[in-house]
Design a protein around this motif. Structure first.
Motif: not given
Ligand code: GRF
Length: 188
Positions: A72, A75, A82-83, A85, A100, A104
């Protein structure tokens, strides 16, 4: 729009995003690419593209909470919008989701809510569905749960193996992820 991408595997979906940005087709800045384990293809691809990378290796931490905290903080240090995946195979914890909240994103190689989890392609094939596909969604604290942003259908062929079906799904998945990121980047 700044993103941090998280990977665990070969990073072919990430590569599509890297290529779209490099071609000027996607107005996104990839601030960094991170992994939960060493020597991932995704981090190698990011390094080859001159991107900043990091590893928050799950095995380096005493427990999931410590790992989650470290991920966390790492990031957050990039201040992303935005994160994303992209084949990241760990379930993040409440602290990450809170940090997030709503930003996320996750891609999944099945039509959620069907076939969540680490074997969505295998499970769909085993069930005998005639159509499966891929999903981009906002991830919450569950496993492949949260508001769905976009989906694409992929027909299952009689001679499909998990690998052949997954490769066809990933072709759609990469395009779908780029479409979603382009839409988000276009918003005021
Ligand atoms: C993608 O289908 C992703 O949705 C799933 O694993 C695959 C990752 O592929 N979780 P890659 O690492 O991007 O090649």
């Amino acid at each position: 729009m700044r993103i941090v991408a998280l990977v665990s595997g070969t990073g072919s979906n990430l590569q599509a995003v890297i290529d779209a940005v490099a071609a000027g087709d996607l107005d996104v800045e990839i601030a960094a690419v991170g992994a939960d384990r060493p020597n991932t293809g995704g981090v190698q691809r990011a390094s080859a593209a001159g991107l900043d990378t990091f590893e928050v290796n799950f095995r380096d931490y005493a427990d999931r909470a410590e790992w989650n905290h470290a991920l966390t903080q790492k990031c957050l240090s990039y201040a992303p919008d935005y994160v994303v995946s992209s084949g990241f195979m760990r379930i993040v914890g409440e602290e990450f989701i809170a940090a997030f909240d709503g930003t996320y994103l996750n891609t999944h190689p099945a039509l959620l809510p069907s076939f969540p989890g680490a074997h969505g392609v295998r499970d769909a094939l085993a069930y005998g569905v005639k159509v499966t596909g891929c999903t981009v969604h906002v991830a919450d604290a569950g496993v492949d749960t949260g508001p769905i942003l976009a989906q694409r259908a992929v027909d299952v062929r009689k001679d499909d193996t998990e690998e052949s079906l997954h490769e066809r799904i990933k072709v759609q998945e990469r395009e779908l992820l780029i479409e979603v990121l382009a839409d988000l980047a276009s918003r005021p």
